[in-house]
Motif scaffolding. Sequence first.
Motif, PDB file in Angstrom:
ATOM      1  N   TRP A   1      22.375  36.165  78.752  1.00  0.00           N
ATOM      2  CA  TRP A   1      21.836  35.042  78.434  1.00  0.00           C
ATOM      3  C   TRP A   1      21.620  33.951  79.336  1.00  0.00           C
ATOM      4  O   TRP A   1      20.995  33.160  79.371  1.00  0.00           O
ATOM      5  CB  TRP A   1      22.592  34.705  77.101  1.00  0.00           C
ATOM      6  CG  TRP A   1      23.870  34.340  77.213  1.00  0.00           C
ATOM      7  CD1 TRP A   1      25.069  35.158  77.411  1.00  0.00           C
ATOM      8  CD2 TRP A   1      24.537  33.039  77.417  1.00  0.00           C
ATOM      9  NE1 TRP A   1      26.290  34.348  77.592  1.00  0.00           N
ATOM     10  CE2 TRP A   1      25.947  33.092  77.809  1.00  0.00           C
ATOM     11  CE3 TRP A   1      23.939  31.707  77.588  1.00  0.00           C
ATOM     12  CZ2 TRP A   1      26.431  32.075  78.016  1.00  0.00           C
ATOM     13  CZ3 TRP A   1      24.639  30.626  77.859  1.00  0.00           C
ATOM     14  CH2 TRP A   1      26.108  30.785  77.958  1.00  0.00           C
ATOM     15  N   ILE A   2      22.742  33.941  80.312  1.00  0.00           N
ATOM     16  CA  ILE A   2      22.730  33.164  81.237  1.00  0.00           C
ATOM     17  C   ILE A   2      21.430  33.158  82.148  1.00  0.00           C
ATOM     18  O   ILE A   2      20.884  32.122  82.706  1.00  0.00           O
ATOM     19  CB  ILE A   2      24.164  32.943  82.121  1.00  0.00           C
ATOM     20  CG1 ILE A   2      25.301  32.707  81.160  1.00  0.00           C
ATOM     21  CG2 ILE A   2      24.066  32.062  83.259  1.00  0.00           C
ATOM     22  CD1 ILE A   2      26.677  32.997  81.606  1.00  0.00           C
TER      23      ILE A   2
ATOM     24  N   VAL B   1      11.859  32.524  74.369  1.00  0.00           N
ATOM     25  CA  VAL B   1      11.651  33.215  73.064  1.00  0.00           C
ATOM     26  C   VAL B   1      11.801  34.562  73.128  1.00  0.00           C
ATOM     27  O   VAL B   1      12.234  35.283  72.453  1.00  0.00           O
ATOM     28  CB  VAL B   1      10.199  32.616  72.768  1.00  0.00           C
ATOM     29  CG1 VAL B   1       9.831  33.486  71.282  1.00  0.00           C
ATOM     30  CG2 VAL B   1       9.920  31.220  72.428  1.00  0.00           C
ATOM     31  N   GLY B   2      11.282  35.468  74.071  1.00  0.00           N
ATOM     32  CA  GLY B   2      11.227  36.687  74.345  1.00  0.00           C
ATOM     33  C   GLY B   2      12.603  37.429  74.703  1.00  0.00           C
ATOM     34  O   GLY B   2      13.504  37.865  73.954  1.00  0.00           O
TER      35      GLY B   2
ATOM     36  N   ASN C   1      17.942  38.852  73.332  1.00  0.00           N
ATOM     37  CA  ASN C   1      19.303  38.920  73.517  1.00  0.00           C
ATOM     38  C   ASN C   1      20.256  38.402  72.539  1.00  0.00           C
ATOM     39  O   ASN C   1      21.318  39.138  72.212  1.00  0.00           O
ATOM     40  CB  ASN C   1      19.579  38.083  75.002  1.00  0.00           C
ATOM     41  CG  ASN C   1      20.916  37.977  75.509  1.00  0.00           C
ATOM     42  OD1 ASN C   1      21.892  37.272  74.905  1.00  0.00           O
ATOM     43  ND2 ASN C   1      21.489  38.852  76.464  1.00  0.00           N
ATOM     44  N   LEU C   2      19.832  37.344  71.943  1.00  0.00           N
ATOM     45  CA  LEU C   2      20.648  36.788  70.790  1.00  0.00           C
ATOM     46  C   LEU C   2      20.872  37.795  69.471  1.00  0.00           C
ATOM     47  O   LEU C   2      21.762  37.785  68.679  1.00  0.00           O
ATOM     48  CB  LEU C   2      20.173  35.464  70.288  1.00  0.00           C
ATOM     49  CG  LEU C   2      20.137  34.271  71.324  1.00  0.00           C
ATOM     50  CD1 LEU C   2      19.782  33.033  70.803  1.00  0.00           C
ATOM     51  CD2 LEU C   2      21.655  34.047  71.891  1.00  0.00           C
ATOM     52  N   LEU C   3      19.570  38.617  69.476  1.00  0.00           N
ATOM     53  CA  LEU C   3      19.804  39.712  68.530  1.00  0.00           C
ATOM     54  C   LEU C   3      20.430  40.925  68.962  1.00  0.00           C
ATOM     55  O   LEU C   3      20.172  41.957  68.461  1.00  0.00           O
ATOM     56  CB  LEU C   3      18.295  40.071  68.037  1.00  0.00           C
ATOM     57  CG  LEU C   3      17.629  38.633  67.543  1.00  0.00           C
ATOM     58  CD1 LEU C   3      16.082  39.276  67.076  1.00  0.00           C
ATOM     59  CD2 LEU C   3      18.171  38.305  66.186  1.00  0.00           C
TER      60      LEU C   3
ATOM     61  N   TRP D   1      16.550  46.444  78.491  1.00  0.00           N
ATOM     62  CA  TRP D   1      15.065  46.779  78.629  1.00  0.00           C
ATOM     63  C   TRP D   1      14.207  46.292  77.568  1.00  0.00           C
ATOM     64  O   TRP D   1      13.062  45.811  77.804  1.00  0.00           O
ATOM     65  CB  TRP D   1      14.855  48.366  78.767  1.00  0.00           C
ATOM     66  CG  TRP D   1      15.597  49.131  77.793  1.00  0.00           C
ATOM     67  CD1 TRP D   1      16.904  49.479  77.703  1.00  0.00           C
ATOM     68  CD2 TRP D   1      14.913  49.434  76.659  1.00  0.00           C
ATOM     69  NE1 TRP D   1      17.077  50.155  76.296  1.00  0.00           N
ATOM     70  CE2 TRP D   1      15.977  50.189  75.844  1.00  0.00           C
ATOM     71  CE3 TRP D   1      13.484  49.314  75.965  1.00  0.00           C
ATOM     72  CZ2 TRP D   1      15.387  50.509  74.438  1.00  0.00           C
ATOM     73  CZ3 TRP D   1      13.472  49.731  74.673  1.00  0.00           C
ATOM     74  CH2 TRP D   1      14.149  50.273  74.030  1.00  0.00           C
ATOM     75  N   LEU D   2      14.646  46.270  76.492  1.00  0.00           N
ATOM     76  CA  LEU D   2      14.010  45.521  75.344  1.00  0.00           C
ATOM     77  C   LEU D   2      13.797  43.917  75.583  1.00  0.00           C
ATOM     78  O   LEU D   2      12.712  43.526  75.330  1.00  0.00           O
ATOM     79  CB  LEU D   2      14.556  45.895  73.987  1.00  0.00           C
ATOM     80  CG  LEU D   2      13.791  45.398  72.695  1.00  0.00           C
ATOM     81  CD1 LEU D   2      12.400  46.135  72.723  1.00  0.00           C
ATOM     82  CD2 LEU D   2      14.446  45.770  71.350  1.00  0.00           C
ATOM     83  N   GLN D   3      14.726  43.397  75.961  1.00  0.00           N
ATOM     84  CA  GLN D   3      14.760  41.772  76.554  1.00  0.00           C
ATOM     85  C   GLN D   3      13.701  41.633  77.355  1.00  0.00           C
ATOM     86  O   GLN D   3      13.061  40.931  77.070  1.00  0.00           O
ATOM     87  CB  GLN D   3      16.232  41.547  76.947  1.00  0.00           C
ATOM     88  CG  GLN D   3      17.256  41.524  75.855  1.00  0.00           C
ATOM     89  CD  GLN D   3      18.596  41.080  76.375  1.00  0.00           C
ATOM     90  OE1 GLN D   3      18.794  40.033  77.578  1.00  0.00           O
ATOM     91  NE2 GLN D   3      19.458  41.589  76.040  1.00  0.00           N
TER      92      GLN D   3
END
Length: 161
Positions: A10-11, A41-42, A47-49, A54-56
């Motif tokens: 996230w950083i 947003v993406g 990441n928060l979810l 790879w999906l992030q």
Amino acid sequence: MLPDLTQYLWIAWLVLALIFVIVELLTLEFTFLMLAGGTLVGGLGANLLSAPWWLQVGAAAAVSALLLFTIRPLLLRLLHRSSAHIPTNVDALAGIGARVLVPFVDGAGSVKLDNGETWTARLVEGERNAEVGSRLVVRAVRGATVEVAAAVPDPKENTHG
């Protein structure tokens, strides 16, 4: 032993978004702003979810592409809509009306423009002398002198009647 670096991803998303915003401030074309939006947003959103890395990355790329091809053209069109050329300063004097203040001698005299300014004036080639009080039109500005020509009579100024 080594910490799992994906927990600090996230950083990286925030730093990347900040870099994109800084680059956007230098380019001002909305490209990097759309990339920053996709990153936040993406990438950060996924990441928060708790999505895998790879999906992030895929979500960030998809949202960035969506913003680049949908929102950016609309913003550019909106930005350039009001950029019609409006002449200002001496460029705005061409075509403005004037009245003769001082009789013309050898094609040079003085006029008062319709905007209230007094200018030294020269008659354009082929013009005859203009009488004091007669209407002229500014054709061009040459330094501190305006080139003037006889005004075409305006039918609205017809006082007969």
